[in-house]
Design an enzyme around this catalytic site. Structure first.
Site, mmCIF file in Angstrom:
data_model
loop_
_atom_site.group_PDB
_atom_site.id
_atom_site.type_symbol
_atom_site.label_atom_id
_atom_site.label_comp_id
_atom_site.label_asym_id
_atom_site.label_seq_id
_atom_site.Cartn_x
_atom_site.Cartn_y
_atom_site.Cartn_z
ATOM 1 N N GLU A 401 -44.668 -1.336 2.690
ATOM 2 C CA GLU A 401 -44.196 0.040 2.895
ATOM 3 C C GLU A 401 -44.352 0.914 1.653
ATOM 4 O OE1 GLU A 401 -43.922 0.394 5.800
ATOM 5 O OE2 GLU A 401 -42.644 -1.005 6.853
ATOM 6 N N GLY A 402 -45.445 0.737 0.957
ATOM 7 C CA GLY A 402 -45.637 1.439 -0.310
ATOM 8 C C GLY A 402 -45.048 0.599 -1.415
#
Length: 584
Positions: A401-402
């Site tokens: 997620e990043g």
């Protein structure tokens, strides 16, 4: 949005403890959902973990369908499309409970988060009717195909192309996606491609589309029970009606979905870290050395206490943010056809908080599983003990997620952008703080004083960084990362303290004693580290006499009387050992 706090506004004023949501505010329905989700994980997933890790054929679908029967897959999906819609606190609870389920948390998270939320928020009525019921029931498996071999964090540099067919009925997709969760059994893929090589756009691609294939399973360090493969697109025909949202607006879909994904990953981390502490406390109580349980040794007590304190802080942050998201949803008109997009815009207001939650919680989880292995000693290195799997599984959380590095850059940059738009009084707060600094600054008293000191430390460091670099500040990532740490710790300290204060006001000081002790131990143990990090920032910005003056200012902002954190941690460890798990 009138009356709701703006994202990041916690740095610029006081928050009333009564205005935040805490786990102590769970309703009867919330507690029922907690029991249902936790029961599912404990009874149906953890009992079959060996089979799951061995990728037993059909098991993932069986578990997803079982979760679907309990309504755990459809919490963000409208009833019209087969879901069982719940509030944001309920979806947070489900994500927390799923955190205990190891690799299944990734499978179910892909199903209910990034694999379906693009359709929930940006899909047409027809797209929702076609795809969401199967996802909610678990009969269809969703996957999210954004990452490419040469484009990890830089998603916009994707090379996957989409070209409109001559008859105008299809987009023809070509490219490769990498590290795609649920890919082996994926029925529905959210794929990002550039139309004509430049218009970054999202598409819904059926898993049985001719030309779509997957590579071999990745041989991973952890989360072995989830499927992770590359997805190859070779002249895949995607009906034009499967284009998702607007042409060239794929980044709007991707980034808005990631906000919620980051938040839910933080909730996963809470559940996972609690599991690690539970295993560690139980082992420390049972394992004897020199004739006594190792839980009685000071350095083991310190580990158990620090794990519990970090969990308390992250849990407080996560549910505080959940309350913000739920209040936002309640303030919006979600009755129109564009309700999903309206909701996505509302969630975007708290993108900064979502990033802070993600970074803090995943790193606190990393600490918990690492110390869990240490408490287990040599047995912690053995696959016979569950903590070994938790240690391996947790490592991916800081990348999903990043990456945490990307999320750290988001925090100060988002503050700068919102301040430039006039949404946050960043410059004004810095100037006001400077005008208040004098030689007779009071010593900060109590946790409330430390919380304000933490905010002031961030503001003075942020202000000097902007003076030095201006709009070029985002390019200086070492400084930006440290600024993010300061803001994040201020949010953690304040969330922990507010939760304790709210509990004390409702239940009395005695009943809230452990929460208040947790908040105090965490805050007093953190403030000195913040000062050291701020000094590094100031030394990177200036030198000589100017640096000396800056350091004097910093010291004035952070004058406090230390507390006996050793005694506080002993008190926390005693409570954890007695309960044999995380307890507040």
């Amino acid at each position: 949005m009138s009356g709701l706090p703006k994202g990041g506004s916690f740095l610029f004023g006081d928050t009333n403890p009564q205005d935040i949501f805490t786990p102590e505010d769970f309703s009867m329905e919330h507690n029922m959902i907690y029991r249902t989700a936790a029961g599912f994980v404990n009874d149906q997933v953890l009992t079959r973990m060996d089979d799951l890790e061995a990728k037993q054929e059909g098991l993932i679908r069986e578990l997803l369908e079982a979760a679907g029967e309990l309504g755990l897959n459809g919490a963000d999906i409208a009833e019209e499309y087969g879901g069982l819609p719940m509030d944001k606190i309920s979806t947070t609870i489900i994500a927390e409970c799923m955190g205990r389920s190891g690799s299944f948390a990734m499978t179910q998270g892909g199903q209910t988060g990034i694999g379906s939320m693009p359709i929930v928020m940006f899909g047409t009525h027809e797209q929702k009717m076609k795809y969401l019921p199967g996802i909610a029931s678990g009969e269809k498996v969703g996957a999210y195909a954004l990452t490419e071999p040469g484009a990890g964090s830089d998603a916009m540099s994707a090379k996957t192309r989409a070209v409109l067919s001559e008859d105008g009925k299809y987009y023809i997709l070509n490219g490769t996606k990498q590290f795609i969760t649920n890919s082996a059994m994926g029925d529905i893929f959210i794929v990002y491609a550039k139309i004509d090589g430049d218009k970054f756009t999202a598409f819904i691609v059926d898993g049985d589309s001719p030309g779509l294939s997957t590579g071999a399973e990745e041989k991973k360090m952890g989360i072995k029970g989830s499927s992770t493969r590359s997805v190859i697109l070779e002249d895949v025909k995607v009906p034009v009606e499967n284009q998702l949202f607007e042409i060239g607006k794929g980044h709007v879909v991707a980034f808005n979905i990631l906000n919620l994904g980051r938040y839910k990953l933080a909730a996963n981390s809470v559940g996972n870290a609690k599991f690690a502490l539970e295993l560690s406390a139980a082992y420390a109580n049972e394992r004897k050395q020199f004739g006594v349980p190792i839980a009685s040794f000071g350095l083991i007590k310190e580990k158990l206490a620090e794990m519990a304190m970090k969990i308390y802080a992250m849990e407080s942050m996560v549910y505080r943010t959940g309350g913000l998201l739920e209040n936002m949803m309640e303030s919006l008109d979600l009755t129109g056809e564009d309700s999903g997009q309206v909701a996505a815009k509302g969630i975007e207001e708290y993108a900064l908080e979502c990033s802070m939650n993600k970074v803090f919680a995943t790193e606190a989880l990393g600490y918990a599983v690492d110390e869990g292995v240490q408490i287990h000693g040599g047995y912690g290195f053995s696959a016979e003990y569950t903590i070994e799997r938790l240690y391996r599984d947790a490592r991916i959380y800081r990348i999903f997620e990043g990456t945490n590095e990307i999320n750290r850059t988001i925090i100060p940059v988002t503050l700068m952008r919102r301040a430039a738009k006039g949404d946050l009084p960043l410059q004004e707060a810095v100037q006001e703080l400077k005008s208040k600094i004098s030689a007779d600054n009071p010593v900060r008293e109590g946790v409330a004083g430390l919380v304000q000191a933490a905010k002031d430390i961030f503001l003075i460091a942020m202000g000097m960084s902007m003076e030095k670099y201006g709009k070029e500040l985002p390019k200086h990532q070492e400084v930006v990362g440290k600024l993010a740490n300061l803001a994040m710790q201020a949010f953690a300290m304040e969330s922990a303290w507010l939760r304790g204060e709210k509990a004390a006001a409702k239940q009395g000081q005695s009943a809230a004693k452990l929460k208040l002790t947790m908040a105090a131990a965490y805050s007093y143990g953190t403030i000195g580290k913040m000062v050291c990090e701020a000094k590094e920032i100031l030394a990177a910005l200036t030198e000589g006499e100017e640096l000396v003056n800056a350091l004097i200012t910093l010291e004035r902002l952070a004058m406090y009387t230390p507390q006996n954190t050793v005694a506080l941690r002993q008190e926390i460890a005693a409570a954890v050992s007695e309960a044999g798990k995380y307890v507040v």
